[in-house]
Design a protein around this motif. Structure first.
Motif, short mmCIF file in Angstrom:
data_model
loop_
_atom_site.label_atom_id
_atom_site.label_comp_id
_atom_site.label_asym_id
_atom_site.label_seq_id
_atom_site.Cartn_x
_atom_site.Cartn_y
_atom_site.Cartn_z
N ASP A 98 -99.38 19.57 -36.11
CA ASP A 98 -100.18 18.53 -36.75
C ASP A 98 -100.96 17.74 -35.70
O ASP A 98 -101.92 17.04 -36.04
CB ASP A 98 -99.27 17.57 -37.51
N LEU A 133 -94.29 14.58 -38.05
CA LEU A 133 -95.30 15.56 -37.67
C LEU A 133 -94.70 16.60 -36.73
O LEU A 133 -93.73 16.34 -36.03
CB LEU A 133 -96.44 14.85 -36.92
N GLN A 136 -88.13 15.59 -42.66
CA GLN A 136 -88.78 15.41 -43.94
C GLN A 136 -90.19 14.84 -43.81
O GLN A 136 -91.08 15.26 -44.53
CB GLN A 136 -87.94 14.51 -44.84
N GLY A 137 -90.41 13.85 -42.96
CA GLY A 137 -91.69 13.18 -42.97
C GLY A 137 -92.46 13.20 -41.68
O GLY A 137 -93.60 12.75 -41.64
N GLY A 162 -99.49 7.20 -35.80
CA GLY A 162 -99.03 6.67 -37.08
C GLY A 162 -100.03 6.87 -38.21
O GLY A 162 -99.65 6.88 -39.38
N GLY A 163 -101.30 7.05 -37.87
CA GLY A 163 -102.33 7.26 -38.88
C GLY A 163 -102.48 8.70 -39.32
O GLY A 163 -103.28 9.01 -40.21
N LEU A 164 -101.72 9.61 -38.71
CA LEU A 164 -101.83 11.04 -39.04
C LEU A 164 -100.83 11.42 -40.11
O LEU A 164 -99.78 10.81 -40.23
CB LEU A 164 -101.59 11.89 -37.79
N ARG A 165 -101.16 12.44 -40.85
CA ARG A 165 -100.28 12.99 -41.88
C ARG A 165 -100.01 14.44 -41.57
O ARG A 165 -100.88 15.15 -41.05
CB ARG A 165 -100.91 12.86 -43.25
N PRO A 166 -98.83 14.95 -41.94
CA PRO A 166 -98.52 16.38 -41.73
C PRO A 166 -99.53 17.26 -42.45
O PRO A 166 -100.01 16.91 -43.53
CB PRO A 166 -97.12 16.54 -42.32
N ARG A 167 -99.83 18.39 -41.83
CA ARG A 167 -100.72 19.37 -42.45
C ARG A 167 -100.00 20.01 -43.63
O ARG A 167 -98.81 20.27 -43.58
CB ARG A 167 -101.11 20.48 -41.47
N VAL A 168 -100.75 20.26 -44.66
CA VAL A 168 -100.20 20.96 -45.82
C VAL A 168 -100.75 22.38 -45.79
O VAL A 168 -101.96 22.59 -45.84
CB VAL A 168 -100.60 20.27 -47.14
N HIS A 196 -90.86 12.30 -35.14
CA HIS A 196 -91.62 13.55 -35.13
C HIS A 196 -90.86 14.66 -34.42
O HIS A 196 -89.98 14.41 -33.60
CB HIS A 196 -92.99 13.33 -34.47
#
Length: 147
Positions: A63, A11, A8-9, A139-145, A39
């Motif tokens: 990601d 990368l 779900q969350g 930890g500072g990265l977010r999944p690509r949308v 991840h």
């Protein structure tokens, strides 16, 4: 961590070496560390040719790309690989890091890090760097949308 939470969350991360590096324990360590953080990891293994790295990263659309080197040629090979990744429109903005033993003269070369960053890497984690710094970066990265 629960596998459903990772789905779900977390990368999508590619972990790899480069063409001349036959070491695998570093990749196994990175894979376990990243999976423990929640991840999904695709481990491409050792001695990965540039063309295979490019095609797999295009297919996976990760990601984050993590390139690890143990043989001391990471600096040279990294300078060859990063322009290939950055020339690909789908991967141009994908965070890409390199780490491990990047040179044969030790980790005390500040020009090596500057050169790799200027070439297009988003971060450099030299041999002996703390795992905490790598974890903080990830930890500072977010999944690509994807649109």
């Amino acid at each position: 961590m629960d596998h459903r939470q990772a789905e779900q969350g977390g990368l999508d991360i590619v972990v790899t070496t480069m063409a001349s590096d036959s070491h695998t324990w570093n990749l196994v360590f990175l894979q376990f560390l990243l999976e423990e953080l929640g991840h999904r990891v695709t481990n491409l293994g050792a001695c990965v040719p540039d063309a295979l790295l490019l095609s797999e990263c295009r297919r996976i659309a990760p990601d984050l790309i993590v390139i690890s080197s143990v043989n001391g040629h990471g600096h040279q090979e990294g300078l060859r690989v990063i322009p290939v990744l950055r020339a690909c429109p789908e991967l141009r903005r994908t965070p890409t890091v390199i780490g491990g033993k990047l040179g044969i003269a030790g980790a005390d070369d500040p020009d090596r890090e500057r050169t790799l960053l200027a070439a297009g890497f988003d971060a450099v984690f030299e041999d002996g760097a703390s795992v905490a710094g790598f974890r903080e970066f990830v930890g500072g990265l977010r999944p690509r949308v994807l649109l």
